[in-house]
Structures are given as C-alpha cells and as structure tokens.
Design a protein around this motif. Sequence first.
Motif, mmCIF file in Angstrom:
data_model
loop_
_atom_site.group_PDB
_atom_site.id
_atom_site.type_symbol
_atom_site.label_atom_id
_atom_site.label_comp_id
_atom_site.label_asym_id
_atom_site.label_seq_id
_atom_site.Cartn_x
_atom_site.Cartn_y
_atom_site.Cartn_z
ATOM 1 N N ILE A 127 11.208 35.595 72.604
ATOM 2 C CA ILE A 127 9.740 35.493 72.670
ATOM 3 C C ILE A 127 9.101 36.291 71.537
ATOM 4 O O ILE A 127 8.163 35.823 70.869
ATOM 5 N N LEU A 128 9.596 37.505 71.309
ATOM 6 C CA LEU A 128 9.039 38.345 70.247
ATOM 7 C C LEU A 128 9.187 37.675 68.887
ATOM 8 O O LEU A 128 8.287 37.751 68.041
ATOM 9 N N LEU A 129 10.318 37.013 68.679
ATOM 10 C CA LEU A 129 10.551 36.332 67.408
ATOM 11 C C LEU A 129 9.614 35.142 67.250
ATOM 12 O O LEU A 129 8.939 34.985 66.228
ATOM 13 N N ARG A 130 9.565 34.294 68.263
ATOM 14 C CA ARG A 130 8.852 33.022 68.135
ATOM 15 C C ARG A 130 7.342 33.181 68.281
ATOM 16 O O ARG A 130 6.593 32.276 67.910
ATOM 17 N N ALA A 131 6.902 34.313 68.798
ATOM 18 C CA ALA A 131 5.462 34.560 68.897
ATOM 19 C C ALA A 131 4.914 35.213 67.637
ATOM 20 O O ALA A 131 3.706 35.474 67.546
ATOM 21 N N GLY A 132 5.786 35.499 66.667
ATOM 22 C CA GLY A 132 5.328 36.094 65.415
ATOM 23 C C GLY A 132 5.099 37.587 65.487
ATOM 24 O O GLY A 132 4.659 38.208 64.514
ATOM 25 N N ILE A 133 5.413 38.203 66.629
ATOM 26 C CA ILE A 133 5.191 39.644 66.795
ATOM 27 C C ILE A 133 6.111 40.430 65.886
ATOM 28 O O ILE A 133 5.720 41.444 65.291
ATOM 29 N N THR A 144 2.830 28.693 73.673
ATOM 30 C CA THR A 144 2.735 27.244 73.798
ATOM 31 C C THR A 144 3.994 26.717 74.478
ATOM 32 O O THR A 144 5.013 27.407 74.569
ATOM 33 N N LEU A 145 3.922 25.474 74.935
ATOM 34 C CA LEU A 145 5.094 24.869 75.574
ATOM 35 C C LEU A 145 6.247 24.731 74.581
ATOM 36 O O LEU A 145 7.422 24.921 74.937
ATOM 37 N N ALA A 146 5.933 24.404 73.336
ATOM 38 C CA ALA A 146 6.973 24.273 72.312
ATOM 39 C C ALA A 146 7.661 25.615 72.071
ATOM 40 O O ALA A 146 8.887 25.682 71.933
ATOM 41 N N MET A 147 6.867 26.700 72.009
ATOM 42 C CA MET A 147 7.445 28.022 71.804
ATOM 43 C C MET A 147 8.314 28.422 72.977
ATOM 44 O O MET A 147 9.432 28.935 72.804
ATOM 45 N N LEU A 148 7.833 28.174 74.195
ATOM 46 C CA LEU A 148 8.605 28.513 75.393
ATOM 47 C C LEU A 148 9.911 27.716 75.448
ATOM 48 O O LEU A 148 10.964 28.257 75.799
ATOM 49 N N ARG A 149 9.828 26.457 75.103
ATOM 50 C CA ARG A 149 11.036 25.625 75.131
ATOM 51 C C ARG A 149 12.081 26.145 74.144
ATOM 52 O O ARG A 149 13.266 26.260 74.490
ATOM 53 N N ALA A 150 11.642 26.480 72.929
ATOM 54 C CA ALA A 150 12.577 26.987 71.925
ATOM 55 C C ALA A 150 13.179 28.325 72.358
ATOM 56 O O ALA A 150 14.378 28.566 72.180
ATOM 57 N N ALA A 151 12.341 29.195 72.937
ATOM 58 C CA ALA A 151 12.830 30.500 73.390
ATOM 59 C C ALA A 151 13.838 30.358 74.525
ATOM 60 O O ALA A 151 14.871 31.036 74.555
ATOM 61 N N ILE A 152 13.556 29.460 75.464
ATOM 62 C CA ILE A 152 14.459 29.269 76.606
ATOM 63 C C ILE A 152 15.771 28.636 76.164
ATOM 64 O O ILE A 152 16.845 29.011 76.636
ATOM 65 N N GLU A 153 15.697 27.672 75.235
ATOM 66 C CA GLU A 153 16.933 27.051 74.738
ATOM 67 C C GLU A 153 17.812 28.083 74.024
ATOM 68 O O GLU A 153 19.030 28.126 74.224
ATOM 69 N N GLY A 154 17.198 28.922 73.198
ATOM 70 C CA GLY A 154 17.957 29.968 72.516
ATOM 71 C C GLY A 154 18.573 30.946 73.503
ATOM 72 O O GLY A 154 19.718 31.384 73.337
ATOM 73 N N THR A 155 17.816 31.278 74.538
ATOM 74 C CA THR A 155 18.316 32.195 75.568
ATOM 75 C C THR A 155 19.498 31.596 76.308
ATOM 76 O O THR A 155 20.499 32.280 76.575
ATOM 77 N N MET A 156 19.414 30.326 76.642
ATOM 78 C CA MET A 156 20.501 29.672 77.375
ATOM 79 C C MET A 156 21.784 29.626 76.550
ATOM 80 O O MET A 156 22.886 29.859 77.073
ATOM 81 N N ARG A 157 21.664 29.336 75.256
ATOM 82 C CA ARG A 157 22.855 29.276 74.410
ATOM 83 C C ARG A 157 23.544 30.636 74.323
ATOM 84 O O ARG A 157 24.762 30.759 74.502
ATOM 85 N N THR A 158 22.756 31.667 74.053
ATOM 86 C CA THR A 158 23.334 33.008 73.906
ATOM 87 C C THR A 158 23.880 33.519 75.233
ATOM 88 O O THR A 158 24.969 34.104 75.282
#
Length: 428
Positions: free
Chosen positions: A68-74, A261-275
């Motif tokens: 989330i921190l990565l994909r939110a630009g923080i 956004t939904l796109a950001m959440l989807r990307a974050a969740i997919e990355g989390t699931m893989r790792t």
Amino acid sequence: MIMASLLILLGLLALSVSITAALGMMGLVLATTFTTVPLERMVGDVAWQAMASDTLVAIPFFILLGEILLRAGIAEKMYTALSAWLSWLPGGTMHANIGACALFAAASGSSVATAATIGTVSIPEIGRRGYHERLFLGTLAAGGTLGILIPPSVALILYGVLTETSIPRLYLAGMVPGIVLAVLFMMLIAGVCLAIPRAGGHPARFDRAACINGLPDLVPPLIIFGVVVLTIYAGIATPTESAAFGVVTALGLAAWKRRLTLAMLRAAIEGTMRTTAMVVAIVLTALVLNFVMTFLGISQQITNAVLSLDLSPTALILAIVMFYLVLGCFMESFSIMLITVPIIVPVVTAMGYDPIWFGILLTLLLEAALITPPIGVNLYVVQGVRPAGPITDVIIGALPFVGVIFAMIILLIAVPDIALWLPSLVYD
C-alpha cells in the motif's frame, strides 16, 4: 541420520529443486526411511496446528502494508523529502537511500519490499547526479537489509514463532542495532566519497525551503511505525493485531492522499498474495521437516554432538557465525532461518546465551546473506529494478557493506547490551 539429512538437502538444492520442495521431500524421505511409524499420516495435523498460529497472520498484513505504501506514492514522497535533508552529506542522495530504507523498514517489515521500493524511486538519480553506479546500487541492496532488523520485522516474527520467544522483546532488541547499522552504512558512504570525491557525483545543493516543505511527507511512515509499535507496548494489541492496525492506517493515509482506488487495491492485494504464498509455503514445509527431525531425535543428536566438542561459548558463537556466513552464500535467508533455528538455538541456549540476543545476531547474519552472492536476494531485487547493466555491478557495490555488517556482528558479540539494553529497560 545427520549426514543422510545433510546429503539429501544438498543434493536436492544442487539439482535446482525449489527450497519448498526440497524441504518437503527431505521430510518425507526421513519419515519413511528411518522409522516404521507412519509419520506421513501426521503431516496434515502437524501442518494445520503449525499454520493455525495467530502470530503468522501478521506476515501477510505487513506485506500488504508495504504494498500500500508503495502504490499510494507515500514511499516516493518520503524519499524526496529525505533527499532534501541529507543532500549536504558526502555522498548526497546515497545517504537518502539508507535513511529511506530505514524509515520504510520501520513501516513495512520486509527486506525485499524495502529494496524494491526505494530502488524503484531512487535509481534515476544515478544518471541525474553522476553518482558512482556500483556504490549507489550497493547502498540500495544493503539498505534494504534493514527491513528484517528494524521493527516491525517479518524475520523476527518467524524467529519468535520458531523459538517461542517474546516478539515485543525481539522488536525492542532490534531497534538500537538497526539504528547503529544504518549509521555505520552512512559512515562508509561518507568515507568513500571523501576519499574518492568523484564517487559522490554532483548532489543537489541544500535547499532550506525544500527541506521544510518536505517535512509533511515524512509523517505518514512515522505514523504507521507509531501505530504498529505503540499499540503493542501499550498493551492494546498483539503483534498480529498491530499489523492489522498498520494496514488500516495505511489505507486511511492512501485515502487522504486521494490514491485509494480499486486498481491500487487490486495491485496491492495481488502482490501480497504472491509474496505470502511463497513465504508460507517455505514456512509450512520447514515446520513439517522440524517435526520429523525432532521425532527422529536428529535435533538432539546435533545438540549433543556440538556440546561434546567442549568449545568455549565464544568459540561456539564464532563457529556459528562462520557457518551462517558460508550458508548465506548458497541459501535464501528465510530458508536458512527455518531450517537451522530449531537445531542451533537449543545449542546456543544450552551454552548460556540469551535467545533474544541470539535472535538479533542471527538477523544480522541473515542480512549478510541477503547481499552475499550468488544467492543474495536483495542483489537480484536491485538488479531487477535498474534499466540495464550486469548484476556484477550490484554485487561489487554491496561487498563493502557486507564488511560493515560483519563489523556490527563482532560489535554485538563484544557488547551484547547493544541488543539487550532496551528490552531490559522496558521489561525488567
């Protein structure tokens, strides 16, 4: 059985079998070869009991937090703010690499996520400022290792689960060594850039207005660190619950930044699931293997064999350090921990060492493994986020930082209170 176990594992790894499959196959071979008890029928129950641990749920939470921190630009804004504050030091933005890694590690708990995130943001600075590329890449690989030492740390959670050691105490024990190691990294960068000025490139001039304007961008990671750590020590939450609090806080910050956004959440969740799938698969097979080895008495045989050598406590620790440094050249850090901790920790505690202190020493050894060729994961992570060039650039750049980690290990052995002072201050 000890030699048979070692030969099976080394043989499978030499055949390029994945560590997850190698651990599972090794457990199966031992269970069917050295006992008539049908241990394979117990695997399901053992796996279920091991993976039902509430503490392990913290792992996907911390991974999601970093995503989330990565994909939110923080993370990107945090890096820019640190660059403004640290640009006056010899080495300029390379100090921001270490500082940003330390700050991101205090929010995400993951070494791989730290190296990948800060690397993605910072690598364009190499051409922009004319930094020595190998040294710059080395700062990213080494800075990323702080993710498994500075709390919250996924590695310390796993160590606590495997050894039934207090995770809050481990977190406290990791704080001072983590800060000291980050400072030592920065001292190395400054020393190299003072000795070889061209290595420091052409850093931006100190801009007071940019520093002040960037201060708000340093607040979100500090808020998340405060939420995660303070909820544990205030007695509000367990480590797992504090990780969940951290995720909710990160989502709130992303929403505040208008990046949720939904796109950001989807990307974050997919990355989390893989790792998470990768980590949990290794944990599962390692715990099953540990069960088989304990049942067969292999762990106790190793403990007795080491104790029979009649080594002094210092000689034993130095031998263990050399063992892990060699092992780190050929195995991934989580795999090393899961395979060796159930065997090594009983030996170490039998010699009178504190398991909290040894957890921090082991984490430092795993940090070295992360940047030691040919298997060092952070080397490949940094190589993966740069546009082009041979991986030898990353390896050569990281080698001086391996020396710094080794110096930190010697310092921790000589002065154990570096790790034990803060836990004793809070709990004793």
